[in-house]
Every structure is written in structure tokens, then in C-alpha cells.
Design an enzyme around this catalytic site. Structure first.
Site, PDB file in Angstrom:
ATOM      1  N   LYS A  23     -43.709 -35.894 -14.948  1.00 54.20           N
ATOM      2  CA  LYS A  23     -42.339 -35.644 -15.414  1.00 54.20           C
ATOM      3  C   LYS A  23     -41.480 -35.097 -14.283  1.00 54.20           C
ATOM      4  CE  LYS A  23     -39.740 -32.310 -18.200  1.00 54.20           C
ATOM      5  NZ  LYS A  23     -39.207 -31.569 -17.028  1.00 54.20           N
ATOM      6  N   ASP A 117     -34.554 -26.252 -20.434  1.00 54.93           N
ATOM      7  CA  ASP A 117     -35.270 -25.147 -21.057  1.00 54.93           C
ATOM      8  C   ASP A 117     -34.630 -23.799 -20.754  1.00 54.93           C
ATOM      9  OD1 ASP A 117     -37.172 -26.751 -22.184  1.00 54.93           O
ATOM     10  OD2 ASP A 117     -38.536 -26.611 -20.482  1.00 54.93           O
ATOM     11  N   PRO A 123     -31.005 -19.935 -10.918  1.00 54.61           N
ATOM     12  CA  PRO A 123     -29.735 -20.173 -10.234  1.00 54.61           C
ATOM     13  C   PRO A 123     -29.825 -21.364  -9.282  1.00 54.61           C
ATOM     14  CG  PRO A 123     -30.866 -18.282  -9.283  1.00 54.61           C
ATOM     15  CD  PRO A 123     -31.633 -18.667 -10.510  1.00 54.61           C
ATOM     16  N   ILE A 330     -42.728 -16.248 -11.256  1.00 52.86           N
ATOM     17  CA  ILE A 330     -41.683 -17.260 -11.076  1.00 52.86           C
ATOM     18  C   ILE A 330     -40.587 -17.084 -12.127  1.00 52.86           C
ATOM     19  CG2 ILE A 330     -41.193 -19.723 -10.845  1.00 52.86           C
ATOM     20  CD1 ILE A 330     -43.150 -18.665  -8.768  1.00 52.86           C
TER      21      ILE A 330
END
Length: 424
Positions: A23, A117, A123, A330
Site C-alpha cells: 500500500k 488516518d 506535519p 513515531i
């Protein structure tokens, strides 16, 4: 209308499953295709909602595309600049790759802020930093980004990313591949999907070196021509999801079309849990496992443990005999699956941001839950297969965004699952 997934769980699964194309490669390769001066073709394209949304965006620019039987044909030779459809743009975050692709094709781009999502702040300042270094001017107004260049157009530049960013690395590559001169991206992301995109572009005549390392060098070229079908690499996140599922509810499942090297940080943790994986050249067999050892996981940029796999693994860790910890460095706010897993009876919590504590929870009971994003949906899907009784996952549209032919694949593994329209 939104979708819901209905799972009748509580029984073991068995069989074979084949992983589709990545994906995270696909959603960048499709925008990259508009840089070509000839038609292009992709093979091993996953049948996911994001592909159809990207086709809508292509159509708005007079770019013809045809998708069937895992093959996607794109003809950008008659491309026209046009306002991109905001609904499709807002449906997936990866639509931001059209910024770099349009900038590389036309020297300008106008893109609505992307959606996707909701997993905390992501950012795009590093993308904008790269565009500016290449000679672009960037203005943000009313949820829209306007990127322009002067009469000189783009030019090569040295760009140091302040943090490792897959999206920024790819977007800068797309913008720079036709820019005259040399572009050097330092502190670049190293994900396999970046290598996949560089391979596609290089096979059309681009000059990109160093993909897969933290320094990427690009010599701009004026023309890109497709010479062969590009086969997309296997999806390591889909693979990790099915490996987690196989460990949790499998009586012997083989996962095919895998590049084991892409999954080493993940499979090493599964082995640490006590799963006796049989790893071959392009497949992994997961035997039935009765006893799991609790572990600690810390996400980090590739080749570290992928943030996209912390949630699918969480569901399997509910079977470990003790306390496991997951630290997501993350996306520390990626915890929307926790409250939903608790509805099914899971003993799981996140009392410190970015730290998830998972305790043994072998007696899950089906219930009504909601998927807030793709990987949260995957965790709920595995938990639903584990749970006794029926689980209904609302917001299953998220799962369809990330998992190729998911109902068919689960059914092949003897799961009792369906996706229908959600009337609620």
C-alpha cells in the site's frame, strides 16, 4: 454509506494467504506516474480503497486509468492542470504526493490539505522545506497549499531533513527527478517503499542513487519513458498483520509473497515471543503456538520496528503470559485501539503517552467496536477472531483502505467474516 465488519470468532484458522503489493508504495507510485511522458503499467496493485480514490484524482486531471486483476494502467500523456477533488484528497493522506509530482511535472501545484488516518500530528514542514530548497515558493491559505516557481523553474539543491520522514523523502524525489542539476537528500528515510519508487523512476530513465540509504542523490533528467511493467513489492505491513493473526488464532498458516529481509525487526520479536517461524525465501510458515512470552517493543524508523505493526501485534500479545510493553516513538498518540480492545475484555492501557501496557487477556468476548484508522482496525479484526461470539467493527472502511481483498483472504483461512453496509 460506511461499512462494518462482522466476525464470528472463537475458532482456529488454517491455510495459506498471499500478500498483495505494498500500500505504502502504491499510494506514492500512482502520483509518481504523472511524471512519465508515456503510459505506465503497475502489477501486483492491491485492491484497496485508496487506489480507487487516487484514480478519482487522476481522472480530474484528464489522466486515464484502468484497474483490474491487480494491474493498473495509467496514461498521463494528455494530463491537464485542474483543481483536484477535495473529497478524494481528504480521504487519504498520501494524496500529498501530488504536491511533489505536480511540482515536478508543471513547476507548480495546488493541493488541499490531505486527510487519512487520525493518529496524531504528522506535519508536512519537511516537505515544504525541500520544495523551497528546490526553488519553489509555498503559501498556505484556507486549508490549501499553493506551490509555485519562477520562470527559472526548479533546480537541484542539497537538503538535510531535520527528522527522518518517508513522506518528505518521497515528495522531494518526485519534485527533483526532472529538476536540472543535482539534488542531495541527507537524513533520508530508508524504507523499502522508497527503493521501490526509485526503481520505478530509474527504469524510466531517472538518475537516482542511494535509495535505501540515508543519502540520496538525484541528477535531474528532462524525460521519463516507461519501458516495462513495474511490479510493486509485497506489503510488509499486510504481511506482519497476517503473521500476527496466524500466531494468535492459527493452527498452521503459511504467508506467501514476503520479502523476509523487510520484516526482520518484526519477525525477531515474534520469535522472542516464542513463535517458531519457518522462514523461507519468499514465505513464512507460522505453526500453532500455545504459549507466548511477553516482550517489549519500541517503534523506530526502518529498519526498526514499524509503527504500523504495533497495533496488529498488540492483539497477539494479549495471549502472552505476563505484561508486554509497546513504546511508539513515531506516533505516540496512536492509541485509539486501546479503548476498543477493552470493550472486548482486553487488559490493556496507556497511562503514559506513547507507552502501551498489554496484559494477558485470553477470554475475550465479542462486542461492538469502532475502527478509528487502518491499523487500529487490523488489531480489532484479530481480536474479533480471537473473541468468543460475534464482533462488529464499525468504520470498517478504514480496513478496506489498507488490506487487499481482506474478506476473501480471511475466508480462505476458514474465518467467518463479512463486510456489509453500516445502517447505524
Amino acid at each position: 454509506m460506511t461499512k462494518k465488519m462482522i466476525i464470528n470468532g472463537g475458532h482456529r484458522l488454517v491455510g495459506d494467504v498471499t500478500i498483495g503489493g505494498a500500500k505504502n508504495s502504491t499510494v506514492a507510485l500512482i502520483p509518481a506516474a504523472i511524471l512519465a511522458d508515456t503510459p505506465v503499467q503497475f502489477d501486483s496493485v492491491p485492491d484497496i480503497a485508496d487506489v480507487y480514490n487516487l484514480q478519482i484524482i487522476l481522472d480530474s486531471m484528464n489522466v486515464d486509468s484502468k484497474f483490474e486483476h491487480s494491474v493498473l494502467d495509467i496514461n498521463p500523456t494528455e494530463i491537464q492542470e485542474a483543481a483536484l477533488p477535495s473529497t478524494a484528497i481528504k480521504s487519504l493522506r498520501a494524496s500529498y504526493y501530488f504536491m511533489g509530482a505536480l511540482l515536478g511535472r508543471f513547476g507548480r501545484a495546488t493541493v488541499t490539505f490531505p486527510g487519512g488516518d487520525n493518529i496524531g500530528p504528522r506535519p508536512i514542514d519537511q516537505h515544504i522545506k525541500g520544495f523551497k530548497a528546490l526553488g519553489a515558493e509555498v503559501e498556505e491559505k484556507d486549508d490549501t497549499i499553493f506551490i509555485t516557481t519562477g520562470p527559472e523553474g526548479l533546480h537541484g539543491a542539497r537538503i538535510f531533513l531535520d527528522l527522518v520522514s518517508v513522506g518528505a523523502t518521497i515528495n522531494i524525489i518526485l519534485a527533483a527527478v526532472k529538476a536540472p542539476g543535482q539534488t542531495i537528500i541527507e537524513n533520508a528515510a530508508r524504507e523499502p517503499e522508497i527503493i521501490d519508487i526509485a526503481t520505478f523512476l530509474n527504469n524510466m530513465g531517472a538518475k537516482i542513487r542511494g535509495a535505501g540509504t540515508d543519502v540520496i542523490r538525484i541528477e535531474g533528467v528532462p524525460y521519463l519513458a516507461s519501458r516495462a511493467t513495474h511490479t510493486i513489492i509485497p506489503d510488509r505491513i499486510e504481511a506482519g498483520t497476517y503473521l500476527s493473526l496466524a500466531a494468535a488464532v492459527g493452527d498452521g498458516i503459511t504467508v506467501h509473497n514476503i520479502i523476509p529481509e523487510h520484516l526482520e525487526s518484526f519477525t525477531s520479536k515474534m520469535i522472542e515471543m516464542g513463535v517458531d517461524l519457518k522462514i523461507d525465501e519468499d514465505q513464512i510458515y507460522v505453526p500453532k503456538t500455545d504459549t507466548f512470552t511477553p516482550i517489549s517493543v519500541k517503534t523506530s524508523p526502518y529498519p526498526g520496528f514499524a509503527t504500523d505493526l504495533q497495533q496488529p501485534l498488540t492483539a497477539a500479545l494479549l495471549l502472552a503470559g505476563g505484561e508486554s510493553k509497546i513504546i511508539d516513538t513515531i506516533y505516540p498518540k496512536r492509541v485509539k485501539h486501546i479503548v476498543e480492545l477493552r470493550r472486548l475484555g482486553a487488559d490493556i492501557a496507556s497511562e503514559v503517552e506513547g507507552v502501551i501496557t498489554v496484559n494477558e487477556s485470553r477470554n475475550l468476548v465479542g462486542g461492538s467496536v469502532k475502527a478509528a484508522e487502518i491499523r487500529a482496525g487490523a488489531a480489532l479484526m484479530i481480536a474479533g477472531l480471537l473473541a468468543d461470539g460475534q464482533t462488529v467493527i464499525h468504520g470498517a472502511d478504514h480496513i478496506l483502505r489498507g488490506y487487499d481483498r481482506v474478506v476473501w483472504k480471511l475466508t480462505q483461512l476458514t474465518a467467518d467474516v463479512e463486510i456489509i453496509d453500516d445502517e447505524d
